[in-house]
Scaffold this motif. Structure first.
Motif, PDB file in Angstrom:
ATOM      1  N   ARG A  38       0.825  -1.214   0.000  1.00 58.80           N
ATOM      2  CA  ARG A  38       0.000   0.000   0.000  1.00 58.80           C
ATOM      3  C   ARG A  38       0.857   1.261   0.000  1.00 58.80           C
ATOM      4  O   ARG A  38       0.521   2.253  -0.661  1.00 58.80           O
ATOM      5  N   LEU A  39       1.953   1.237   0.738  1.00 59.39           N
ATOM      6  CA  LEU A  39       2.837   2.405   0.769  1.00 59.39           C
ATOM      7  C   LEU A  39       3.542   2.600  -0.574  1.00 59.39           C
ATOM      8  O   LEU A  39       3.688   3.731  -1.037  1.00 59.39           O
ATOM      9  N   GLN A  40       3.984   1.506  -1.191  1.00 63.58           N
ATOM     10  CA  GLN A  40       4.625   1.631  -2.499  1.00 63.58           C
ATOM     11  C   GLN A  40       3.648   2.170  -3.536  1.00 63.58           C
ATOM     12  O   GLN A  40       4.022   2.992  -4.394  1.00 63.58           O
ATOM     13  N   PHE A  41       2.397   1.714  -3.475  1.00 63.24           N
ATOM     14  CA  PHE A  41       1.390   2.219  -4.401  1.00 63.24           C
ATOM     15  C   PHE A  41       1.142   3.704  -4.155  1.00 63.24           C
ATOM     16  O   PHE A  41       1.103   4.502  -5.105  1.00 63.24           O
ATOM     17  N   ALA A  42       0.986   4.088  -2.886  1.00 61.61           N
ATOM     18  CA  ALA A  42       0.711   5.490  -2.558  1.00 61.61           C
ATOM     19  C   ALA A  42       1.857   6.390  -2.996  1.00 61.61           C
ATOM     20  O   ALA A  42       1.646   7.522  -3.438  1.00 61.61           O
ATOM     21  N   ARG A  43       3.077   5.886  -2.889  1.00 58.39           N
ATOM     22  CA  ARG A  43       4.240   6.689  -3.284  1.00 58.39           C
ATOM     23  C   ARG A  43       4.174   7.056  -4.762  1.00 58.39           C
ATOM     24  O   ARG A  43       4.510   8.188  -5.146  1.00 58.39           O
ATOM     25  N   LEU A  44       3.738   6.108  -5.605  1.00 57.03           N
ATOM     26  CA  LEU A  44       3.627   6.406  -7.033  1.00 57.03           C
ATOM     27  C   LEU A  44       2.347   7.166  -7.370  1.00 57.03           C
ATOM     28  O   LEU A  44       2.360   8.096  -8.180  1.00 57.03           O
ATOM     29  N   ALA A  45       1.231   6.751  -6.764  1.00 57.49           N
ATOM     30  CA  ALA A  45      -0.069   7.324  -7.128  1.00 57.49           C
ATOM     31  C   ALA A  45      -0.271   8.728  -6.587  1.00 57.49           C
ATOM     32  O   ALA A  45      -0.912   9.567  -7.240  1.00 57.49           O
ATOM     33  N   PHE A  46       0.276   9.010  -5.392  1.00 57.37           N
ATOM     34  CA  PHE A  46       0.045  10.307  -4.752  1.00 57.37           C
ATOM     35  C   PHE A  46       1.318  11.095  -4.520  1.00 57.37           C
ATOM     36  O   PHE A  46       1.276  12.302  -4.306  1.00 57.37           O
ATOM     37  N   GLY A  47       2.472  10.419  -4.515  1.00 63.25           N
ATOM     38  CA  GLY A  47       3.718  11.083  -4.160  1.00 63.25           C
ATOM     39  C   GLY A  47       4.361  11.814  -5.322  1.00 63.25           C
ATOM     40  O   GLY A  47       3.857  11.822  -6.446  1.00 63.25           O
ATOM     41  N   ALA A  48       5.534  12.389  -5.039  1.00 62.27           N
ATOM     42  CA  ALA A  48       6.242  13.175  -6.051  1.00 62.27           C
ATOM     43  C   ALA A  48       6.812  12.281  -7.142  1.00 62.27           C
ATOM     44  O   ALA A  48       6.847  12.658  -8.310  1.00 62.27           O
ATOM     45  N   ALA A  49       7.283  11.078  -6.760  1.00 68.67           N
ATOM     46  CA  ALA A  49       7.835  10.108  -7.727  1.00 68.67           C
ATOM     47  C   ALA A  49       8.864  10.753  -8.644  1.00 68.67           C
ATOM     48  O   ALA A  49       8.809  10.653  -9.862  1.00 68.67           O
ATOM     49  N   GLY A  50       9.821  11.456  -8.024  1.00 72.11           N
ATOM     50  CA  GLY A  50      10.880  12.079  -8.810  1.00 72.11           C
ATOM     51  C   GLY A  50      10.634  13.571  -8.999  1.00 72.11           C
ATOM     52  O   GLY A  50       9.644  14.123  -8.546  1.00 72.11           O
ATOM     53  N   SER A  51      11.536  14.214  -9.673  1.00 71.90           N
ATOM     54  CA  SER A  51      11.466  15.658  -9.863  1.00 71.90           C
ATOM     55  C   SER A  51      10.449  16.014 -10.938  1.00 71.90           C
ATOM     56  O   SER A  51       9.887  15.156 -11.614  1.00 71.90           O
ATOM     57  N   ALA A  52      10.230  17.305 -11.095  1.00 70.81           N
ATOM     58  CA  ALA A  52       9.302  17.778 -12.126  1.00 70.81           C
ATOM     59  C   ALA A  52       9.754  17.290 -13.491  1.00 70.81           C
ATOM     60  O   ALA A  52      10.934  17.334 -13.828  1.00 70.81           O
ATOM     61  N   GLY A  53       8.817  16.795 -14.273  1.00 72.78           N
ATOM     62  CA  GLY A  53       9.133  16.295 -15.600  1.00 72.78           C
ATOM     63  C   GLY A  53       9.664  14.880 -15.619  1.00 72.78           C
ATOM     64  O   GLY A  53      10.096  14.388 -16.660  1.00 72.78           O
ATOM     65  N   ALA A  54       9.640  14.205 -14.456  1.00 73.69           N
ATOM     66  CA  ALA A  54      10.180  12.855 -14.374  1.00 73.69           C
ATOM     67  C   ALA A  54       9.330  11.875 -15.183  1.00 73.69           C
ATOM     68  O   ALA A  54       8.138  12.081 -15.393  1.00 73.69           O
ATOM     69  N   MET A  55       9.981  10.814 -15.631  1.00 72.79           N
ATOM     70  CA  MET A  55       9.311   9.741 -16.356  1.00 72.79           C
ATOM     71  C   MET A  55       9.246   8.510 -15.453  1.00 72.79           C
ATOM     72  O   MET A  55      10.144   8.256 -14.657  1.00 72.79           O
ATOM     73  N   ILE A  56       8.169   7.726 -15.590  1.00 69.26           N
ATOM     74  CA  ILE A  56       7.986   6.519 -14.785  1.00 69.26           C
ATOM     75  C   ILE A  56       7.791   5.339 -15.716  1.00 69.26           C
ATOM     76  O   ILE A  56       7.089   5.433 -16.729  1.00 69.26           O
ATOM     77  N   ASP A  57       8.414   4.238 -15.381  1.00 67.31           N
ATOM     78  CA  ASP A  57       8.314   3.014 -16.168  1.00 67.31           C
ATOM     79  C   ASP A  57       6.964   2.348 -15.900  1.00 67.31           C
ATOM     80  O   ASP A  57       6.613   2.077 -14.742  1.00 67.31           O
ATOM     81  N   LEU A  58       6.212   2.086 -16.959  1.00 70.34           N
ATOM     82  CA  LEU A  58       4.924   1.411 -16.801  1.00 70.34           C
ATOM     83  C   LEU A  58       5.081   0.028 -16.176  1.00 70.34           C
ATOM     84  O   LEU A  58       4.194  -0.445 -15.461  1.00 70.34           O
ATOM     85  N   GLY A  59       6.212  -0.616 -16.437  1.00 71.91           N
ATOM     86  CA  GLY A  59       6.451  -1.915 -15.829  1.00 71.91           C
ATOM     87  C   GLY A  59       6.537  -1.823 -14.321  1.00 71.91           C
ATOM     88  O   GLY A  59       5.978  -2.663 -13.599  1.00 71.91           O
TER      89      GLY A  59
END
Length: 213
Positions: free
Chosen positions: A62-83
């Motif tokens: 749940r925390l890992q999901f929240a980090r991606l779904a609600f968190g910053a997940a990197g700096s502005a303009g960051a890209m995230i791997d769909l995998g």
């Protein structure tokens, strides 16, 4: 229908409340299991240890999901791997009630697009309150994704007020910790330049997100 006006501090507080609500149950179960272990009852030891393992995995997912779904997940303009997003979604959503089929290429997308997809999956779980099957499909052209999520299960329905909340509106103009997630998803969609549509046929709700015209 009234437009919702929410101060940044209020939005942050409501999102924190939402995350805490999701995590408190497995953490509480760990605390209860530790108390059982302290009683030194051999007959309950295996049960308590299994509960700790299961609850720790759930809290981590749940925390890992929240980090991606609600968190910053990197700096502005960051890209995230769909995998990576798929791994997190599977860990969070697959349980006794729900199953998730994740169909997406291994590709990098702007973070707001991936955050939107994860938030739409949360909404999809609300479309099948008695559990069922989620299928998440993504197609990618360059740096633009398009998403289709189907939620199939008994008594499927488009969650109440979700379309208004995604559009940033409510009957009262106010918001609480329960309603903040779809409101936030709508904010992310607008930041990503994407539109969202809902449809229902029988026991299947379909949610689509694509680049806005």
């Amino acid at each position: 229908m009234t437009a919702i006006s929410l101060e940044p501090l209020d939005l942050a507080a409501l999102l924190c409340s939402r995350v805490c609500h999701d995590v408190i149950s497995p953490v509480g179960a760990i605390v209860n299991a530790l108390e059982v272990l302290e009683e030194d009852d051999p007959s309950m030891r295996d049960f308590a240890l299994e509960l700790i393992k299961k609850s720790a995995r759930a809290a981590s997912a749940r925390l890992q999901f929240a980090r991606l779904a609600f968190g910053a997940a990197g700096s502005a303009g960051a890209m995230i791997d769909l995998g990576d997003a798929g791994n997190v979604a599977n860990g969070f959503l697959n349980d006794e009630k729900l199953s998730l089929d994740w169909e997406a290429p291994r590709a990098l997308l702007p973070k707001n697009q991936v955050k939107l997809l994860l938030n739409l999956l949360v909404i999809a779980t609300q479309a099948v309150p008695r559990g069922g099957k989620l299928v998440s499909r993504a197609t990618v052209e360059g740096e633009q994704g398009a998403f289709e999520i189907t939620a199939t299960g008994s008594h499927a329905r488009i969650p109440a007020h979700v379309e208004e909340l995604l559009a940033g509106r409510s009957e009262t103009g106010t918001i609480d910790a329960h309603a903040v997630q779809p409101l936030y998803a709508g904010m992310v969609a607008r930041a990503a330049g994407m539109g969202i549509t809902f449809a229902i046929e029988g026991d299947t709700v379909t949610i689509k997100a694509a680049k806005a015209d």
